[in-house]
Scaffold this active site. Structure first.
Site, PDB file in Angstrom:
ATOM      1  CB  CYS A 190      -0.908  -0.028   1.229  1.00  0.00           C
ATOM      2  SG  CYS A 190      -1.751   1.530   1.517  1.00  0.00           S
ATOM      3  CG  ASP A 194      -2.541  14.328  -4.545  1.00  0.00           C
ATOM      4  OD1 ASP A 194      -3.525  13.672  -4.162  1.00  0.00           O
ATOM      5  OD2 ASP A 194      -1.919  14.067  -5.596  1.00  0.00           O
ATOM      6  CG  HIS A 228      -4.303  -0.815   4.957  1.00  0.00           C
ATOM      7  ND1 HIS A 228      -3.821  -0.135   3.854  1.00  0.00           N
ATOM      8  CD2 HIS A 228      -5.222  -1.688   4.488  1.00  0.00           C
ATOM      9  CE1 HIS A 228      -4.417  -0.601   2.766  1.00  0.00           C
ATOM     10  NE2 HIS A 228      -5.270  -1.543   3.128  1.00  0.00           N
ATOM     11  CG  HIS A 281      -6.939   8.952   0.218  1.00  0.00           C
ATOM     12  ND1 HIS A 281      -7.067   7.633  -0.114  1.00  0.00           N
ATOM     13  CD2 HIS A 281      -7.209   9.651  -0.901  1.00  0.00           C
ATOM     14  CE1 HIS A 281      -7.394   7.521  -1.393  1.00  0.00           C
ATOM     15  NE2 HIS A 281      -7.493   8.740  -1.891  1.00  0.00           N
ATOM     16  CG  HIS A 304      -8.399  14.049  -2.361  1.00  0.00           C
ATOM     17  ND1 HIS A 304      -7.355  13.956  -3.255  1.00  0.00           N
ATOM     18  CD2 HIS A 304      -9.004  12.840  -2.377  1.00  0.00           C
ATOM     19  CE1 HIS A 304      -7.340  12.741  -3.791  1.00  0.00           C
ATOM     20  NE2 HIS A 304      -8.341  12.037  -3.280  1.00  0.00           N
TER      21      HIS A 304
HETATM   22  P1  5GP Z   1      -7.726   8.845  -5.027  1.00  0.00           P
HETATM   23  O1  5GP Z   1      -7.524   8.806  -6.520  1.00  0.00           O
HETATM   24  O2  5GP Z   1      -7.643   7.445  -4.436  1.00  0.00           O
HETATM   25  O3  5GP Z   1      -8.937   9.593  -4.569  1.00  0.00           O
HETATM   26  O4  5GP Z   1      -6.517   9.670  -4.447  1.00  0.00           O
HETATM   27  C1  5GP Z   1      -5.225   9.167  -4.381  1.00  0.00           C
HETATM   28  C2  5GP Z   1      -4.310  10.348  -4.464  1.00  0.00           C
HETATM   29  O5  5GP Z   1      -3.023   9.940  -4.036  1.00  0.00           O
HETATM   30  C3  5GP Z   1      -4.146  10.908  -5.869  1.00  0.00           C
HETATM   31  O6  5GP Z   1      -4.590  12.265  -5.893  1.00  0.00           O
HETATM   32  C4  5GP Z   1      -2.652  10.773  -6.152  1.00  0.00           C
HETATM   33  O7  5GP Z   1      -2.119  11.877  -6.856  1.00  0.00           O
HETATM   34  C5  5GP Z   1      -2.067  10.654  -4.762  1.00  0.00           C
HETATM   35  N1  5GP Z   1      -0.842   9.863  -4.690  1.00  0.00           N
HETATM   36  C6  5GP Z   1      -0.603   8.667  -5.268  1.00  0.00           C
HETATM   37  N2  5GP Z   1       0.632   8.230  -4.941  1.00  0.00           N
HETATM   38  C7  5GP Z   1       1.177   9.174  -4.144  1.00  0.00           C
HETATM   39  C8  5GP Z   1       2.439   9.273  -3.490  1.00  0.00           C
HETATM   40  O8  5GP Z   1       3.318   8.418  -3.569  1.00  0.00           O
HETATM   41  N3  5GP Z   1       2.655  10.404  -2.744  1.00  0.00           N
HETATM   42  C9  5GP Z   1       1.707  11.373  -2.626  1.00  0.00           C
HETATM   43  N4  5GP Z   1       2.021  12.431  -1.891  1.00  0.00           N
HETATM   44  N5  5GP Z   1       0.503  11.305  -3.222  1.00  0.00           N
HETATM   45  C10 5GP Z   1       0.237  10.207  -3.968  1.00  0.00           C
HETATM   46 ZN    ZN Z   2      -2.350   1.287   3.702  1.00  0.00          ZN
END
Ligand code: 5GP
Ligand code: ZN
Length: 111
Positions: free
Chosen positions: A3, A29, A45, A97, A99
């Site tokens: 993860c 992000d 997790h 998570h 945002h």
């Molecule tokens: P989701 O698409 O699940 O709502 O949001 C996941 C977010 O995690 C995305 O906006 C993506 O840019 C961010 N993200 C993915 N991998 C990483 C990482 O390694 N570091 C950081 N800081 N953000 C990440």
């Molecule tokens: Zn996790």
């Protein structure tokens, strides 16, 4: 199980972290969709909000009590809190998570 967010928590590289408690942390992000785009994650997790229960809800409530401090720290008066849950909602990382998006005018409804 691999993860990305658990790996971030394990790496202990806190250089980019904006805020942390014993139960959550906040960092930018990697692919920002607004001038301010932060992620707040539980230090446990939990795959999605559908997996929240009385057993782990303290990790989520800690996030909510942290948000006012986080937005105040980065100087956001208006912001949007988003949590994508499940594939059709656009969840790409299967670790809960939130945002925090701000720094520009945000359209509604989201796509
Ligand atoms: P989701 O698409 O699940 O709502 O949001 C996941 C977010 O995690 C995305 O906006 C993506 O840019 C961010 N993200 C993915 N991998 C990483 C990482 O390694 N570091 C950081 N800081 N953000 C990440
Ligand atoms: Zn996790």
């Amino acid at each position: 199980m691999s993860c990305i967010f658990c790996n971030i928590l394990k790496s202990n590289d806190k250089s980019k972290w904006i805020y942390e408690t014993d139960k959550c942390c906040c960092f930018p992000d990697i692919d920002p969709k607004a001038p301010v785009h932060l992620l707040v994650i539980p230090k446990l997790h939990i795959e999605s909000l559908s997996d929240v229960s009385s057993e782990n809800a303290d990790f989520i409530s800690d996030i909510f009590s942290s948000i006012p401090k986080i937005v105040s720290k980065v100087g956001l008066k208006s912001y949007r809190l988003v949590s994508n849950n499940g594939e059709d909602a656009g969840q790409s990382v299967m670790h809960v998570h939130f945002h925090i998006l701000g720094g520009r005018s945000l359209g509604w409804p989201p796509g």
